[in-house]
Design a protein around this motif. Structure first.
Motif: not given
Length: 195
Positions: A140, A130-131, A126-127, A133
């Motif tokens: 995503e 996020k980075r 998930p991290e 995107t």
């Protein structure tokens, strides 16, 4: 013995490049990443654009592309020539000055030196999504594809040229999860380990 060379291998999206750059700044030492592409191009006689795309990553076709790619009379492929030029540049840089070297199989190339700290930076999905995107302004689904493709190509290149497994803890001095530790703590741990 104090470590004067830091190599950082990393998963795509883990922030390894950023962490390496910050460590170099804080320690006041040289930082080598894409800025060595020109030197590799000069040594290999290939264009900087070709080096940018192929020096650290395998061909998009995977491992068989290495095994069966066109070879010259000596049995070397273009990828082999790029790797050899890259290897020579990394050996020269390590001799010249204390530095941080990002990727490019530097951990393996410098494996016979006692003054090298080899780091692998990884992160939670998930991290990393996020980075990616945020950095590349993609959705995503595209971020997940970029991550899978880039890491697969890094793994294939590393495994082919080193006979080791990319990301395997025993190949590195330190393995750090940037999602769990945060970038600042990763930087502090690396700097503490070079003393």
């Amino acid at each position: 013995m104090a470590k004067r060379i830091i190599t950082i291998s990393r998963e795509f999206g883990s922030g390894g490049r950023f962490i390496g750059e910050e460590v170099a700044k804080k320690l006041g030492i040289a930082y080598y990443d894409k800025n060595i592409i020109g030197q590799i191009a000069e040594k290999s006689g290939l264009s900087p654009e070709y080096i940018q795309e192929n020096a650290e990553l395998s061909p998009k076709k995977g491992l068989f592309a290495y095994a069966f790619s066109g070879r010259d009379i000596t049995g070397k492929s273009v990828e082999d020539m790029v790797y050899e030029a890259q290897r020579n540049i990394i050996l020269e840089l390590a001799e010249k000055e204390p530095c941080v070297i990002i990727g490019r199989n530097a951990d393996y190339i410098l494996k016979d030196r006692d003054d090298v700290l080899n780091v692998f930076i990884h992160g939670d999905m998930p991290e990393k999504i996020k980075r990616i995107t945020g950095l590349y302004n993609v959705k995503e689904k595209e971020a997940v594809k970029m991550m899978a493709d880039t890491d697969k190509r890094r793994r294939t290149n590393y495994n082919f040229y080193t006979d080791q497994n990319w990301g395997k803890a025993s190949n590195y001095t330190l393995c750090l999860n940037s999602s769990q530790l945060g970038y600042d703590r990763c930087e502090m741990i690396i700097m503490e380990c070079v003393k």
